[in-house]
Design an enzyme around this catalytic site. Structure first.
Site, PDB file in Angstrom:
ATOM      1  N   LYS A 158       0.830  -1.204   0.000  1.00 36.66           N
ATOM      2  CA  LYS A 158       0.000   0.000   0.000  1.00 36.66           C
ATOM      3  C   LYS A 158       0.865   1.254   0.000  1.00 36.66           C
ATOM      4  CE  LYS A 158      -1.313   2.004   3.672  1.00 36.66           C
ATOM      5  NZ  LYS A 158      -1.883   2.588   4.908  1.00 36.66           N
ATOM      6  N   ASN A 159       1.894   1.273   0.858  1.00 41.61           N
ATOM      7  CA  ASN A 159       2.713   2.475   0.996  1.00 41.61           C
ATOM      8  C   ASN A 159       3.591   2.735  -0.221  1.00 41.61           C
ATOM      9  OD1 ASN A 159       1.639   3.067   3.490  1.00 41.61           O
ATOM     10  ND2 ASN A 159       3.262   2.045   4.637  1.00 41.61           N
ATOM     11  N   CYS A 166      -3.821  12.513  13.549  1.00 38.44           N
ATOM     12  CA  CYS A 166      -3.507  11.099  13.356  1.00 38.44           C
ATOM     13  C   CYS A 166      -3.491  10.413  14.707  1.00 38.44           C
ATOM     14  CB  CYS A 166      -2.155  10.942  12.676  1.00 38.44           C
ATOM     15  SG  CYS A 166      -1.683   9.230  12.398  1.00 38.44           S
ATOM     16  N   ARG A 183       1.977  14.146  12.307  1.00 37.66           N
ATOM     17  CA  ARG A 183       2.822  13.945  11.133  1.00 37.66           C
ATOM     18  C   ARG A 183       2.698  15.204  10.263  1.00 37.66           C
ATOM     19  NH1 ARG A 183       2.009   7.689   9.149  1.00 37.66           N
ATOM     20  NH2 ARG A 183      -0.017   7.664  10.122  1.00 37.66           N
ATOM     21  N   ASP A 227       6.240   0.400  12.137  1.00 35.26           N
ATOM     22  CA  ASP A 227       5.016  -0.290  11.726  1.00 35.26           C
ATOM     23  C   ASP A 227       5.003  -1.764  12.105  1.00 35.26           C
ATOM     24  OD1 ASP A 227       3.798   1.942  10.722  1.00 35.26           O
ATOM     25  OD2 ASP A 227       4.137   1.485   8.614  1.00 35.26           O
ATOM     26  N   ARG A 272      -7.609  -0.874   6.166  1.00 36.14           N
ATOM     27  CA  ARG A 272      -6.866   0.202   5.500  1.00 36.14           C
ATOM     28  C   ARG A 272      -5.524  -0.284   4.980  1.00 36.14           C
ATOM     29  NH1 ARG A 272      -5.003   3.895   8.908  1.00 36.14           N
ATOM     30  NH2 ARG A 272      -4.128   4.921   7.099  1.00 36.14           N
TER      31      ARG A 272
END
Length: 420
Positions: A22-23, A116, A121, A307, A399
């Site tokens: 995804k990133n 967030c 961020r 993460d 997500r």
């Protein structure tokens, strides 16, 4: 809202796979703004954040379609250079359209991202870099408004490493006049993936040092075809699923080169990890009945990824001894601690440090996800817990993980989605 019901079912065994990142996909999709014509991206995960980015790109003026994991983006060469709050508020990565819009169309109006859950961020680093490249920038009514006849090359150093900041500026610099040097650039594989795709489009970009990018702007870019790399965080999560259950699992598509720090810590915890040659490659993990305790601290890549912190906390809650974690990237990233403790984990937090006293067994309980990686940690803990754990608010999980429950089911896990 959907929930997951997870029942401990013994060691996981077999083969599963990691989807596209995804990133990596999000900035790649934004890069289609830089070139008139049609870009094709393969191995794009079907996730909520991807759908949001496609909706945003359609609002700007691109024609976007998604069939299974293939995405086609046609840029007709005209744009409505605005990213409205209604879209940006749901996904912070929406700010990645700022640099491409400004570079290609000379103006952009992008809503400031909202708060967030895992900490601030800010995008001030993005704005400082674009200002150094000649952009006129103002903030009004919650929006960033930027304009430039043509961006010009600049020598810019990020005060702190920023992944999206690096991605935004390298895209903007690709069409700027002259040479841009980006110092203290993020080195994540997702940044490298974007650089590879931009070079396919005709950009002139080189890594002069491990953390320094040099971009020579060109007059125009052309569309490209590119396959997105596997998601290193999803792959790491699946490896931890094997580790926490004492299993034996092959994760296809997992790339050892992207997971160095995670692999090192899994080996330190007593797991055996090898690169598979059969079935398309990947990583195989064979775990002991209980992991050894660890000390780890999150760092920018190539250090241990923030993460993966929550997933390792779930793993270490079952360790044979005491472990310590230091979270150095985001504040507020221990919100999963209270939920893990509801399942019988013994964790004490003091500031950025967490002390985890390993226990021999966790117990199923109703718990609530608070963010993307926290939700993954609860699923992992539930795989080893006695009884059934019901995890609510799994829209966070959706997500960033494509059909995680199906991938775990391939390994023998008992995971059921409860539609809400």
């Amino acid at each position: 809202m959907d929930a997951l019901a997870v029942s401990g079912n013994g060691p996981l065994r077999g083969q599963t796979f990691a989807s596209g990142s995804k990133n990596a996909a999000l900035p790649l999709l934004a890069s289609a703004l830089l070139a008139k014509g049609t870009c094709h991206f393969e191995n794009v995960p079907q996730l909520a954040d991807i759908r949001t980015m496609l909706k945003l790109l359609r609002h700007i003026g691109l024609e976007a379609s998604m069939e299974q994991n293939s995405c086609t983006l046609h840029n007709p060469g005209m744009a409505n250079p605005e990213a409205p709050y209604e879209l940006v508020k749901t996904m912070r990565a929406s700010v990645l359209v700022l640099g491409p819009l400004l570079a290609k169309y000379g103006k952009a109006k992008v809503s400031l991202p909202g708060g967030c859950a895992i900490g601030a961020r800010p995008i001030d680093l993005h704005l400082k870099a674009l200002s150094a490249m000649g952009a006129d920038i103002s903030l009004s009514g919650g929006y960033v408004e930027a304009s430039a006849q043509r961006l010009r090359g600049a020598d810019f150093r990020f005060d702190t490493i920023s992944v999206t900041g690096t991605e935004n500026i390298v895209m903007a610099a690709s069409l700027a006049k002259g040479i841009t040097r980006i110092r203290n650039a993020a080195q994540e594989p997702e940044v490298t993936e974007l650089v590879v795709a931009l070079k396919k489009m005709g950009a002139k970009i080189e890594w002069e040092k491990p953390n320094e990018l040099v971009v020579e702007g060109v007059e125009e870019l052309t569309p490209c075809r590119h396959a997105v790399c596997a998601d290193r965080i999803e792959a790491g999560t699946l490896l931890v699923a094997a580790a926490i259950t004492g299993g034996d699992v092959l994760v296809q598509n997992a790339q050892a080169a992207h997971l160095g720090a995670v692999i090192d810590k899994l080996k330190e915890a007593g797991c055996e990890i090898s690169e598979a040659q059969e079935n398309g490659g990947g990583l195989r993990l064979v775990a002991p009945p209980r992991p050894r305790p660890l000390q780890l601290q999150t760092q920018e890549y190539p250090g241990f990824p923030t993460d993966m912190q929550a997933q390792f906390m779930a793993l270490l809650s079952m360790a044979d001894g005491d472990s310590e974690i230091s979270e150095n990237i985001f504040e507020n990233r221990y919100m999963h601690v209270a939920e893990l403790c509801r399942m019988g984990a013994h964790i004490h937090v003091s500031g950025t440090h967490a002390l985890i006293h390993g226990v021999p067994q966790l117990s199923g309980a109703p718990v609530m996800a608070t963010d993307l990686r926290a939700s993954a940690s609860l699923v992992l803990a539930a795989l080893r817990a006695e009884g059934t754990t019901t995890i609510s608010r799994v829209y966070h999980l959706d997500r960033g993980y494509e059909r995680l429950e199906e991938k775990l089911a391939l390994l023998g896990a008992k995971v059921e989605r409860i539609r809400g």
